[in-house]
Design an enzyme around this catalytic site. Sequence first.
Site: not given
Ligand code: DGJ
Length: 702
Positions: A443, A505
């Site tokens: 990430d 997300d």
């Molecule tokens: C952002 C990501 O896009 C989410 O899927 C998740 O992994 C969060 N970060 C976790 O902090």
Amino acid sequence: MTAHFITLHGQRVTAVIEVHDDEAPIWRYWGPRLADGAEPGPYLRDTRPLPSFSLDHDQPLSLFPTFGLGWFGQSALLGHRAGRDYAQSPTGCTATWITPGTAIRFDLFDAVAGLEVAITLKLDPDSDVLTLSTGLTNTGDAPFEVQWLASGTVPLPQNTTHIRSWSGRHNHEFIAVEDRLSRSLWRRENRRGLTSHDNFPGAVVAADQAHYGAQLAWSGNHAQCIEWIDDGQYQWQMGEWFAPGEVILAPGESVQTPEMLATCSTLGPNGIAQNFHAAIRAAMDWPDGRMQPRPVHLNTWEGFYFDHDGAALAQLADAAAEIGIERFVLDDGWFHGRHDDTSSLGDWWPDAGKYPDGLLPLASHVTALGMEFGLWVEPEMVNPDSELYRAHPDWALQIAGRPLLTARNQLVLDMARAEVSDYLFDKIADLLATLPIAYLKWDHNRDLVTAGATPRYRQQVQATYALLARLRTAFPQVEIEACAGGGGRIDAGIIRHTHRFWASDCIDAVSRIAIQQGFLQFMPPEIMGSHVGASPAHSTGRSQSMTFRAGVALTGHFGVELDARQIVGQDRETLAQWIALYKQYRDQFHHGKLWQGEAQDGLVWQAHGDADELLLFVYRLTPSGQRHLPTLRLDMLDPNRAYRITRLDPVDPHKHGFPPAPALEAMRGAGLEMAGGWLNAVGLPMPPMKAEQVALFRIVGP
Ligand code: DGJ
């Protein structure tokens, strides 16, 4: 002076370049395939008299247009040597075939400005994608500062009319933006340090007889522009955006651009997408050289967030395995002191409170259930509240005297420092070596602001690629997902080191349809992470049926992101049915061609496969405004054969159904036979659907 033509042919694309030995090669054509031997005849200047109020030297569009010596359009290079050598123009050019007929390198020399340029063009005959990149070397005796160096410059035809690019934000990626091209400059820039949610580094252009598409294989700052030029054509440039002072070449030093992938198709935006999918598939580096069937994921994020409880997660794994999940990904919240998003990034070892015996018991539980175990990391980041930051505050990118600007409470590590990348390698390698980890979700949850005392945005990207490559060499079986707050780092650069993108997300299925449409314009479906989320959706608050959520997620790399323990009764049965469908047909989604479109009356559709066998998804987002529904034309089918059409989606249980119609009922049974020619020209009868419903058809030739 000698001159000649160079022609590169793909299957359906041709590029023709006029090469002189004392200037940059001149673009003569890039577009739909020309017949063999269809060369331009005369040299370009011999076909066009000088216009009034013009230089006595005609300067056409070249592969490397430069400022100050007769080209008045956008330059492929902007740079200077402490004010000198701001005007450049190649004085020599040689062409060398890399692969005869498809790949060539042009070496340009500017003896006056003290520069050498190497431009590489490769036209891949399998995908029809032209890959361009440019290297610049300072052969002068003093530093040369580069402000702009295009990866490539390509011509667009005179009748080019529109451009579609993509904007967005966190939770709302791939917002399509349509602009009409005119004599005004069209330009988009991204200065957020990573690819960004705001500006996908690519676009699709419509001309009368073909569509053109391009995307940049780069995960940092970028810019692209399209400009009308004097002969009525347009030029399209794309490249890395440099911060002031970012690239200053010492004598003898070089800079190499990222690659620009460009293609053209007479089959519309779907033709462009198919070409890009083929090129991206060819560039992917899978463990053992081959993509395995994409396993169904369970991701813990939206079901558990930071609330990690070993016993509950083990129960979650049990529930996941029971419905057919194949990979269990433990998201954020597992590492030392990480209880919310205010702390701990950088401290990459298991939290002793949540995992007193480390992660092995949970990972072993998962693998004993027959699933793979995956783990979330965010290596490029550090929280000020972390052991790592307390030990090495200087490892965060910063400028003395300037505030440390946090985002999501975090700072960015200086990845180009060897001790930083060594630390991250050691920490991640330790996890990979001691746990049965098959998959990392990587990430990156913020934009970059300062990038060191002198700007090192590009080094940041290069160092991240290098760390990924180092880990992949040490652990070649591990797959990696690229995520940046969802879709903040989706590009053709990072995918060479990774295996899937988390597209957004936002898991709301209605929102996802548009996000996925944009994603699929550039990237193939098997690398598009798409999950069934909770209802109501956490990002939008909208509620959708299990069937609709699953039917939207099915077209990518399918997964589930909710507390599977809570899914019971009819929903559980429905989800298990969709998982089984995915497993049955994933080879078709993940190796075939893709067509997508919007039909009348608010229908959105996607078809996967080929003219022998198609899987057709039809989504209705809003209620129909017609008494009788319009048909859906399928012009990719063979007009000379018959097809059998069946419905695959599990029957959506709802109280207020529609009256039956025999032909539509037949699709639920043995299937309905229809002629390809009819389906091409008139179309498939559509079943009545309510808002936020999906229908999935299998269309097979005999
Ligand atoms: C952002 C990501 O896009 C989410 O899927 C998740 O992994 C969060 N970060 C976790 O902090």
